[in-house]
Design an enzyme around this catalytic site. Sequence first.
Site, PDB file in Angstrom:
ATOM      1  N   HIS A 120     -39.034 -13.254  10.460  1.00  0.00           N
ATOM      2  CA  HIS A 120     -39.508 -14.458  10.743  1.00  0.00           C
ATOM      3  C   HIS A 120     -40.778 -14.089  11.575  1.00  0.00           C
ATOM      4  O   HIS A 120     -41.085 -15.473  12.178  1.00  0.00           O
ATOM      5  CB  HIS A 120     -38.464 -15.259  11.227  1.00  0.00           C
ATOM      6  CG  HIS A 120     -37.377 -15.578  10.660  1.00  0.00           C
ATOM      7  ND1 HIS A 120     -36.038 -15.991  10.794  1.00  0.00           N
ATOM      8  CD2 HIS A 120     -37.109 -15.619   9.064  1.00  0.00           C
ATOM      9  CE1 HIS A 120     -35.200 -16.390  10.049  1.00  0.00           C
ATOM     10  NE2 HIS A 120     -35.835 -16.135   8.877  1.00  0.00           N
ATOM     11  N   ASN A 215     -20.126 -10.163  16.391  1.00  0.00           N
ATOM     12  CA  ASN A 215     -20.301 -11.578  16.854  1.00  0.00           C
ATOM     13  C   ASN A 215     -19.157 -12.208  17.550  1.00  0.00           C
ATOM     14  O   ASN A 215     -18.037 -12.081  17.094  1.00  0.00           O
ATOM     15  CB  ASN A 215     -20.677 -12.655  15.683  1.00  0.00           C
ATOM     16  CG  ASN A 215     -21.406 -13.780  15.843  1.00  0.00           C
ATOM     17  OD1 ASN A 215     -20.996 -14.529  16.707  1.00  0.00           O
ATOM     18  ND2 ASN A 215     -22.444 -14.110  14.987  1.00  0.00           N
TER      19      ASN A 215
HETATM   20  C1  BJW Z   1     -23.926 -13.296  19.997  1.00  0.00           C
HETATM   21  C2  BJW Z   1     -23.905 -13.152  21.201  1.00  0.00           C
HETATM   22  C3  BJW Z   1     -23.782 -11.744  21.496  1.00  0.00           C
HETATM   23  C4  BJW Z   1     -24.200 -15.199  20.961  1.00  0.00           C
HETATM   24  N1  BJW Z   1     -23.618 -10.890  20.936  1.00  0.00           N
HETATM   25  N2  BJW Z   1     -23.858 -12.245  19.060  1.00  0.00           N
HETATM   26  C5  BJW Z   1     -31.039 -22.238   0.590  1.00  0.00           C
HETATM   27  C6  BJW Z   1     -30.048 -23.323   0.759  1.00  0.00           C
HETATM   28  C7  BJW Z   1     -30.221 -23.999   1.843  1.00  0.00           C
HETATM   29  C8  BJW Z   1     -31.376 -24.256   2.564  1.00  0.00           C
HETATM   30  C9  BJW Z   1     -32.292 -23.130   2.400  1.00  0.00           C
HETATM   31  C10 BJW Z   1     -32.116 -22.264   1.306  1.00  0.00           C
HETATM   32  N3  BJW Z   1     -33.503 -21.457   1.366  1.00  0.00           N
HETATM   33  C11 BJW Z   1     -34.271 -22.161   2.199  1.00  0.00           C
HETATM   34  C12 BJW Z   1     -33.454 -23.183   2.850  1.00  0.00           C
HETATM   35  C13 BJW Z   1     -34.226 -23.909   4.055  1.00  0.00           C
HETATM   36  C14 BJW Z   1     -34.155 -23.184   5.334  1.00  0.00           C
HETATM   37  C15 BJW Z   1     -32.825 -23.030   5.902  1.00  0.00           C
HETATM   38  O1  BJW Z   1     -32.302 -21.925   5.498  1.00  0.00           O
HETATM   39  N4  BJW Z   1     -32.017 -23.778   6.487  1.00  0.00           N
HETATM   40  C16 BJW Z   1     -30.902 -23.744   6.883  1.00  0.00           C
HETATM   41  C17 BJW Z   1     -30.891 -24.437   8.360  1.00  0.00           C
HETATM   42  C18 BJW Z   1     -30.035 -24.321   5.959  1.00  0.00           C
HETATM   43  N5  BJW Z   1     -34.804 -21.973   5.104  1.00  0.00           N
HETATM   44  C19 BJW Z   1     -36.273 -21.696   5.182  1.00  0.00           C
HETATM   45  O2  BJW Z   1     -36.998 -22.937   5.257  1.00  0.00           O
HETATM   46  C20 BJW Z   1     -37.042 -20.394   5.238  1.00  0.00           C
HETATM   47  N6  BJW Z   1     -38.008 -20.322   4.358  1.00  0.00           N
HETATM   48  C21 BJW Z   1     -37.753 -20.279   2.934  1.00  0.00           C
HETATM   49  O3  BJW Z   1     -36.518 -19.981   2.437  1.00  0.00           O
HETATM   50  O4  BJW Z   1     -38.607 -20.698   1.888  1.00  0.00           O
HETATM   51  C22 BJW Z   1     -38.436 -20.903   0.816  1.00  0.00           C
HETATM   52  C23 BJW Z   1     -37.772 -22.275   0.658  1.00  0.00           C
HETATM   53  C24 BJW Z   1     -38.234 -23.396   1.555  1.00  0.00           C
HETATM   54  C25 BJW Z   1     -37.863 -24.419   1.732  1.00  0.00           C
HETATM   55  C26 BJW Z   1     -36.731 -24.990   0.718  1.00  0.00           C
HETATM   56  C27 BJW Z   1     -36.297 -24.139   0.192  1.00  0.00           C
HETATM   57  C28 BJW Z   1     -36.790 -22.968  -0.225  1.00  0.00           C
HETATM   58  C29 BJW Z   1     -37.751 -20.023   6.472  1.00  0.00           C
HETATM   59  C30 BJW Z   1     -36.612 -20.106   7.528  1.00  0.00           C
HETATM   60  C31 BJW Z   1     -37.306 -19.886   8.971  1.00  0.00           C
HETATM   61  C32 BJW Z   1     -36.528 -19.644  10.095  1.00  0.00           C
HETATM   62  N7  BJW Z   1     -37.183 -19.909  11.407  1.00  0.00           N
HETATM   63  C33 BJW Z   1     -36.568 -20.135  12.573  1.00  0.00           C
HETATM   64  C34 BJW Z   1     -37.346 -20.501  13.892  1.00  0.00           C
HETATM   65  C35 BJW Z   1     -38.797 -20.172  13.859  1.00  0.00           C
HETATM   66  C36 BJW Z   1     -38.836 -18.864  14.687  1.00  0.00           C
HETATM   67  C37 BJW Z   1     -38.722 -19.177  16.072  1.00  0.00           C
HETATM   68  O5  BJW Z   1     -39.548 -20.124  16.642  1.00  0.00           O
HETATM   69  O6  BJW Z   1     -38.355 -18.226  16.942  1.00  0.00           O
HETATM   70  O7  BJW Z   1     -36.026 -18.863  13.144  1.00  0.00           O
HETATM   71  S1  BJW Z   1     -35.101 -20.988  12.754  1.00  0.00           S
HETATM   72  C38 BJW Z   1     -34.210 -19.946  13.703  1.00  0.00           C
HETATM   73  O8  BJW Z   1     -32.824 -19.490  13.066  1.00  0.00           O
HETATM   74  C39 BJW Z   1     -34.956 -18.632  13.959  1.00  0.00           C
HETATM   75  C40 BJW Z   1     -33.946 -17.707  13.582  1.00  0.00           C
HETATM   76  O9  BJW Z   1     -34.545 -16.486  13.269  1.00  0.00           O
HETATM   77  C41 BJW Z   1     -32.958 -18.372  12.572  1.00  0.00           C
HETATM   78  C42 BJW Z   1     -31.488 -17.724  12.657  1.00  0.00           C
HETATM   79  O10 BJW Z   1     -30.821 -17.907  13.798  1.00  0.00           O
HETATM   80  P1  BJW Z   1     -30.046 -16.919  14.250  1.00  0.00           P
HETATM   81  O11 BJW Z   1     -30.550 -15.612  14.469  1.00  0.00           O
HETATM   82  O12 BJW Z   1     -28.833 -16.822  13.070  1.00  0.00           O
HETATM   83  O13 BJW Z   1     -29.490 -17.500  15.533  1.00  0.00           O
HETATM   84  P2  BJW Z   1     -28.442 -18.597  16.045  1.00  0.00           P
HETATM   85  O14 BJW Z   1     -28.679 -19.293  17.097  1.00  0.00           O
HETATM   86  O15 BJW Z   1     -28.183 -19.497  14.738  1.00  0.00           O
HETATM   87  O16 BJW Z   1     -27.056 -17.771  15.877  1.00  0.00           O
HETATM   88  C43 BJW Z   1     -26.932 -16.741  16.971  1.00  0.00           C
HETATM   89  C44 BJW Z   1     -25.442 -15.984  16.833  1.00  0.00           C
HETATM   90  O17 BJW Z   1     -25.450 -15.080  17.846  1.00  0.00           O
HETATM   91  C45 BJW Z   1     -24.311 -16.910  16.920  1.00  0.00           C
HETATM   92  O18 BJW Z   1     -23.458 -16.588  15.861  1.00  0.00           O
HETATM   93  C46 BJW Z   1     -23.314 -16.590  18.242  1.00  0.00           C
HETATM   94  O19 BJW Z   1     -22.087 -16.722  18.261  1.00  0.00           O
HETATM   95  C47 BJW Z   1     -24.020 -15.017  18.360  1.00  0.00           C
HETATM   96  N8  BJW Z   1     -23.806 -14.460  19.733  1.00  0.00           N
HETATM   97  N9  BJW Z   1     -24.089 -14.123  21.814  1.00  0.00           N
HETATM   98  C48 BJW Z   1     -23.629 -10.961  19.697  1.00  0.00           C
HETATM   99  N10 BJW Z   1     -23.935 -11.388  23.163  1.00  0.00           N
END
Ligand code: BJW
Length: 244
Positions: A120, A215
């Site tokens: 990302h 996790n």
């Molecule tokens: C611990 C802990 C400890 C706590 N030890 N663990 C197919 C189906 C449905 C939707 C889509 C799809 N394909 C694409 C989409 C749309 C979208 C998407 O996925 N949406 C979903 C929300 C449904 N995806 C996109 O738009 C992507 N682009 C794409 O696919 O292009 C083609 C396309 C576009 C549109 C439609 C269709 C196709 C791009 C995704 C970009 C994500 N960007 C972000 C923000 C920008 C970065 C920034 O500013 O920082 O990236 S969103 C945010 O979420 C960030 C992260 O990298 C990402 C993932 O989050 P992550 O890392 O999992 O964090 P959390 O907070 O969710 O989870 C933390 C975890 O840690 C928890 O489980 C805790 O329990 C755990 N934890 N303490 C270990 N000590």
Amino acid sequence: MDRSLLEAAADLLRKAKTVVVLTGAGISAESGVPTFRGKDGLWKRFRAEDLATPEAFGRDPNLVWEWYRWRQSLIRKVAPNPGHLTLARWETRFDRIDIITQNVDGLHRRAGSKNIIELHGNIWKTRCTKEGTVFDSEAEPAEKGLPRCPDCGAILRPHIVWFGEMLDRSVLENAFALSAACRVMLVVGTSAYVQPAASLPLTAVQAGAALIEINPEPTPLTEMAHLSFRGKSGEILPAIEAAI
Ligand code: BJW
């Protein structure tokens, strides 16, 4: 900590020559970087639609830059935690270990890891909105106003993949190829909610890899994981290392 689970993970990793670690915001939580979807997560306080989409940047680039500068200021103050540091040490332990991270904070690199795929983007880089040139921005944080491209004067944006944007094609292809080729995939600190990153573990499992999840909370991947650790990665990764 469950001794037999640790032994099982150590056993899988001892035999594995190729390992992939998919990380998310949770691995940086113990460093003090906020996650996105947890109780105190960023998306509880801010709307992704206002800050992390190309449309939001087009509407109000100053607001988006203000938010990223605030996050840069948080990240600048923190340090890699034992989870990052353990993974960095593992680069000399395995024939091949790759970290595929969704994080933009750069903490894996600061911990010493070298084989890192940043799905990302990176909060310490900017990109020209006109020509696409990528710049390192850590050394020169623009405090106010919109940063401008030194070559053409166009507005610079954070070099980050926002919702609705495609991930870099070669980065994504590389991530899927490594996932399909690894023997063990560790999935650490991700809610496994955001695509296409959340599909990488599925690819690994379908190609015959063992999946280990770390996790504190269950995720959509938990059911398909061969081993599931419920706890903090800063504690569990060093414990696995000790068991190896
Ligand atoms: C611990 C802990 C400890 C706590 N030890 N663990 C197919 C189906 C449905 C939707 C889509 C799809 N394909 C694409 C989409 C749309 C979208 C998407 O996925 N949406 C979903 C929300 C449904 N995806 C996109 O738009 C992507 N682009 C794409 O696919 O292009 C083609 C396309 C576009 C549109 C439609 C269709 C196709 C791009 C995704 C970009 C994500 N960007 C972000 C923000 C920008 C970065 C920034 O500013 O920082 O990236 S969103 C945010 O979420 C960030 C992260 O990298 C990402 C993932 O989050 P992550 O890392 O999992 O964090 P959390 O907070 O969710 O989870 C933390 C975890 O840690 C928890 O489980 C805790 O329990 C755990 N934890 N303490 C270990 N000590």
